[in-house]
Design a protein around this motif. Structure first.
Motif, PDB file in Angstrom:
ATOM      1  N   VAL A  98      17.335  84.426  22.320  1.00 23.49           N
ATOM      2  CA  VAL A  98      17.587  85.788  22.789  1.00 23.49           C
ATOM      3  C   VAL A  98      16.282  86.436  23.248  1.00 23.49           C
ATOM      4  O   VAL A  98      15.239  86.272  22.621  1.00 23.49           O
ATOM      5  N   CYS A  99      16.370  87.178  24.343  1.00 21.20           N
ATOM      6  CA  CYS A  99      15.233  87.939  24.856  1.00 21.20           C
ATOM      7  C   CYS A  99      15.023  89.144  23.942  1.00 21.20           C
ATOM      8  O   CYS A  99      15.954  89.933  23.727  1.00 21.20           O
ATOM      9  N   LYS A 100      13.814  89.281  23.414  1.00 18.47           N
ATOM     10  CA  LYS A 100      13.508  90.387  22.503  1.00 18.47           C
ATOM     11  C   LYS A 100      13.442  91.723  23.237  1.00 18.47           C
ATOM     12  O   LYS A 100      13.490  92.764  22.605  1.00 18.47           O
ATOM     13  N   GLU A 116      21.341  79.578  38.463  1.00 16.36           N
ATOM     14  CA  GLU A 116      20.840  80.401  39.566  1.00 16.36           C
ATOM     15  C   GLU A 116      19.317  80.347  39.664  1.00 16.36           C
ATOM     16  O   GLU A 116      18.749  80.685  40.691  1.00 16.36           O
ATOM     17  N   HIS A 117      18.666  79.943  38.566  1.00 14.95           N
ATOM     18  CA  HIS A 117      17.205  79.891  38.533  1.00 14.95           C
ATOM     19  C   HIS A 117      16.697  78.487  38.223  1.00 14.95           C
ATOM     20  O   HIS A 117      15.620  78.315  37.649  1.00 14.95           O
ATOM     21  N   GLY A 118      17.499  77.472  38.583  1.00 12.26           N
ATOM     22  CA  GLY A 118      17.036  76.088  38.516  1.00 12.26           C
ATOM     23  C   GLY A 118      17.221  75.358  37.207  1.00 12.26           C
ATOM     24  O   GLY A 118      16.693  74.255  37.045  1.00 12.26           O
ATOM     25  N   LEU A 119      17.949  75.941  36.259  1.00 10.33           N
ATOM     26  CA  LEU A 119      18.185  75.263  34.979  1.00 10.33           C
ATOM     27  C   LEU A 119      19.663  74.890  34.854  1.00 10.33           C
ATOM     28  O   LEU A 119      20.500  75.738  34.566  1.00 10.33           O
ATOM     29  N   PRO A 120      19.977  73.620  35.074  1.00  8.72           N
ATOM     30  CA  PRO A 120      21.379  73.206  35.000  1.00  8.72           C
ATOM     31  C   PRO A 120      21.914  73.267  33.566  1.00  8.72           C
ATOM     32  O   PRO A 120      21.126  73.314  32.606  1.00  8.72           O
ATOM     33  N   PRO A 121      23.243  73.271  33.409  1.00 11.14           N
ATOM     34  CA  PRO A 121      23.824  73.223  32.064  1.00 11.14           C
ATOM     35  C   PRO A 121      23.262  72.037  31.281  1.00 11.14           C
ATOM     36  O   PRO A 121      22.883  71.026  31.865  1.00 11.14           O
ATOM     37  N   VAL A 137      12.886  73.981  29.123  1.00 10.21           N
ATOM     38  CA  VAL A 137      12.753  75.132  30.020  1.00 10.21           C
ATOM     39  C   VAL A 137      11.267  75.273  30.370  1.00 10.21           C
ATOM     40  O   VAL A 137      10.429  75.320  29.471  1.00 10.21           O
ATOM     41  N   PRO A 138      10.929  75.321  31.654  1.00 10.08           N
ATOM     42  CA  PRO A 138       9.512  75.413  32.045  1.00 10.08           C
ATOM     43  C   PRO A 138       8.830  76.670  31.495  1.00 10.08           C
ATOM     44  O   PRO A 138       9.469  77.714  31.338  1.00 10.08           O
ATOM     45  N   ALA A 139       7.544  76.565  31.226  1.00  8.73           N
ATOM     46  CA  ALA A 139       6.772  77.686  30.675  1.00  8.73           C
ATOM     47  C   ALA A 139       6.737  78.877  31.621  1.00  8.73           C
ATOM     48  O   ALA A 139       6.597  80.023  31.178  1.00  8.73           O
ATOM     49  N   ASP A 140       6.904  78.629  32.942  1.00 10.23           N
ATOM     50  CA  ASP A 140       6.845  79.738  33.903  1.00 10.23           C
ATOM     51  C   ASP A 140       8.214  80.365  34.187  1.00 10.23           C
ATOM     52  O   ASP A 140       8.331  81.263  35.009  1.00 10.23           O
ATOM     53  N   TRP A 141       9.263  79.898  33.493  1.00 13.05           N
ATOM     54  CA  TRP A 141      10.588  80.504  33.628  1.00 13.05           C
ATOM     55  C   TRP A 141      10.536  81.914  33.061  1.00 13.05           C
ATOM     56  O   TRP A 141       9.820  82.186  32.098  1.00 13.05           O
ATOM     57  N   VAL A 142      11.275  82.842  33.670  1.00 13.35           N
ATOM     58  CA  VAL A 142      11.328  84.217  33.180  1.00 13.35           C
ATOM     59  C   VAL A 142      12.772  84.638  32.947  1.00 13.35           C
ATOM     60  O   VAL A 142      13.703  84.075  33.525  1.00 13.35           O
ATOM     61  N   CYS A 143      12.943  85.635  32.108  1.00 12.26           N
ATOM     62  CA  CYS A 143      14.278  86.168  31.813  1.00 12.26           C
ATOM     63  C   CYS A 143      14.919  86.636  33.118  1.00 12.26           C
ATOM     64  O   CYS A 143      14.315  87.415  33.864  1.00 12.26           O
ATOM     65  N   PRO A 144      16.140  86.174  33.414  1.00 13.13           N
ATOM     66  CA  PRO A 144      16.785  86.568  34.668  1.00 13.13           C
ATOM     67  C   PRO A 144      17.196  88.041  34.712  1.00 13.13           C
ATOM     68  O   PRO A 144      17.489  88.569  35.777  1.00 13.13           O
ATOM     69  N   ILE A 145      17.186  88.713  33.575  1.00 10.88           N
ATOM     70  CA  ILE A 145      17.572  90.123  33.539  1.00 10.88           C
ATOM     71  C   ILE A 145      16.354  91.048  33.663  1.00 10.88           C
ATOM     72  O   ILE A 145      16.305  91.918  34.521  1.00 10.88           O
ATOM     73  N   CYS A 146      15.344  90.828  32.795  1.00  8.58           N
ATOM     74  CA  CYS A 146      14.225  91.778  32.775  1.00  8.58           C
ATOM     75  C   CYS A 146      12.882  91.181  33.210  1.00  8.58           C
ATOM     76  O   CYS A 146      11.916  91.914  33.364  1.00  8.58           O
ATOM     77  N   LYS A 169       9.026  83.337  28.763  1.00  7.02           N
ATOM     78  CA  LYS A 169       9.689  82.536  27.730  1.00  7.02           C
ATOM     79  C   LYS A 169       9.156  82.883  26.339  1.00  7.02           C
ATOM     80  O   LYS A 169       9.877  82.777  25.353  1.00  7.02           O
ATOM     81  N   GLU A 170       7.905  83.334  26.268  1.00  5.37           N
ATOM     82  CA  GLU A 170       7.290  83.703  24.993  1.00  5.37           C
ATOM     83  C   GLU A 170       7.975  84.882  24.325  1.00  5.37           C
ATOM     84  O   GLU A 170       7.813  85.097  23.120  1.00  5.37           O
TER      85      GLU A 170
END
Length: 53
Positions: free
Chosen positions: A5-7, A21-26, A33-42, A46-47
């Protein structure tokens, strides 16, 4: 697989669903998940996610 969960905004990353939608298949586990992935909402990194208990 454990969900995370995103804090900041509460978005839940579910590995069963991924984030296609951001390159991560089911079935993409959190560890893959790559370290440079970001929350698609905010947009936070990943940290800023923690495991859902």
């Amino acid at each position: 697989m454990k969900k995370y969960v995103c804090k900041v905004c509460g978005y839940i990353y579910d590995p069963e669903v991924g984030d296609p939608e951001h390159g991560l298949p089911p079935q993409t586990p959190w560890e893959a998940v790559p370290a440079d992935w970001v929350c698609p909402i905010c947009g936070v990194s990943k940290e800023d996610f923690e495991p859902v208990e």
